[in-house]
Design a protein around this motif. Sequence first.
Motif, PDB file in Angstrom:
ATOM      1  N   VAL A 115       0.883  -1.180   0.000  1.00 14.34           N
ATOM      2  CA  VAL A 115       0.000   0.000   0.000  1.00 14.34           C
ATOM      3  C   VAL A 115       0.913   1.220   0.000  1.00 14.34           C
ATOM      4  N   GLY A 116       1.107   1.805  -1.166  1.00 13.79           N
ATOM      5  CA  GLY A 116       2.096   2.865  -1.290  1.00 13.79           C
ATOM      6  C   GLY A 116       3.488   2.277  -1.249  1.00 13.79           C
ATOM      7  N   VAL A 117       4.410   2.972  -0.609  1.00 15.91           N
ATOM      8  CA  VAL A 117       5.802   2.531  -0.501  1.00 15.91           C
ATOM      9  C   VAL A 117       6.007   1.849   0.846  1.00 15.91           C
ATOM     10  N   VAL A 118       6.684   0.701   0.826  1.00 16.72           N
ATOM     11  CA  VAL A 118       6.955  -0.039   2.058  1.00 16.72           C
ATOM     12  C   VAL A 118       8.450   0.012   2.358  1.00 16.72           C
ATOM     13  N   SER A 119       8.824  -0.448   3.538  1.00 19.07           N
ATOM     14  CA  SER A 119      10.231  -0.442   3.929  1.00 19.07           C
ATOM     15  C   SER A 119      11.032  -1.384   3.035  1.00 19.07           C
ATOM     16  N   GLU A 120      12.341  -1.205   3.002  1.00 23.03           N
ATOM     17  CA  GLU A 120      13.209  -2.058   2.192  1.00 23.03           C
ATOM     18  C   GLU A 120      13.103  -3.521   2.607  1.00 23.03           C
ATOM     19  N   GLU A 121      13.014  -3.765   3.915  1.00 21.30           N
ATOM     20  CA  GLU A 121      12.944  -5.142   4.391  1.00 21.30           C
ATOM     21  C   GLU A 121      11.624  -5.797   3.985  1.00 21.30           C
TER      22      GLU A 121
END
Length: 264
Positions: A115-121
Motif C-alpha cells: 500500500v504505497g511505498v513499504v520499507s526495504e525489508e
Amino acid sequence: MVKNPREIESMRQAGRSVGRIRDELSRAVAPGVTTRDLDDLARELIGKAGGTSPFYQYRQRGKPAFPGHICASVNEEVVHGIGSGRRLQYGDIVKLDIGLKLNGWIGDTAITIPVGVVSEEVQKLLEVTERSLYAAVQVARAGNQVGDIGHAVETVVRQAGFSVVRDFVGHGVGRTLHEEPQIPNYGNPRTGKKLKPGMTLAIEPMVNMGRPEVEELADQWTVATVDRKPSAHFEHTVLVTEGQPEILTWSEAISSRWKALSAA
C-alpha cells in the motif's frame, strides 16, 4: 487428481478468469480502502465473470462458515483474513487470496500488494516470496515429486533469512478447493507423491519475516504470525505437463511483474 484434456481446458478458463479478477483487485488497493471494500469488489467481479466464490460460506469442522468472498490479510496476518472495516494505511501490505468456481472448476491465486511505498525489508520479503513461487513452479514437472516443490520454496526463503509457514500448505485443486496432494512449502527432494501430467496444483508460499510460528485469532479464521512481524503470500494454479509447467492463473500484469522482478 489427474485431469483429462476437456477438464484441463475448463481449468484454464477458471484460471484466466480469476487471474483477471486478481489483477483488478490489485489495482484497487490504496490507502483508505478497507478490506471490506475489496471483498465487496471481489463479489461483484466474481459475479460478472459468471462464477461463484469457493471461499464464501466455506465450512471447516469446529469453525463458523467463512463470511468473505476472498481472504484479505494485512501485515502480520498470514492467511484467511476476513474482509472487514480494517482500513489500509500507507506502508501496509495486503494479501489477496482469491478463488473462482466457474462451470464447476476452480482457479485459485494469491498476491501480496504494498500500500504505497513499504520499507526495504518488507519489499525484500515480497520479492523473495514471489521468487520462491516461481522456483517452485519450475520444478512442478512430471516425474518430479511434491518434496521437490517444497524444497525449492524453502531454499529461496532460507537463503534470504526468512522462514516458511509450516502449519498451512498448498494443495491440489479442481472440482473442489482442496484436493490431494498437499504441498508443503518445505521438504526434501525426491520425496512425496510423484507428479503426473494433468495434475493441477495450487502452489502457494507463505513466508514470514520472523519466526515461522502462527496462531489463529479470535474470529476463528484469521491466522497471524506469533511475533506479529509481516508475512507475504503468493499463489498460482499450475498444470503439470510432460514439459514446461503451465501457470493457469497467468496474465499480462503478472508477466510484467515477473519481468521487473527478474531484472532487479
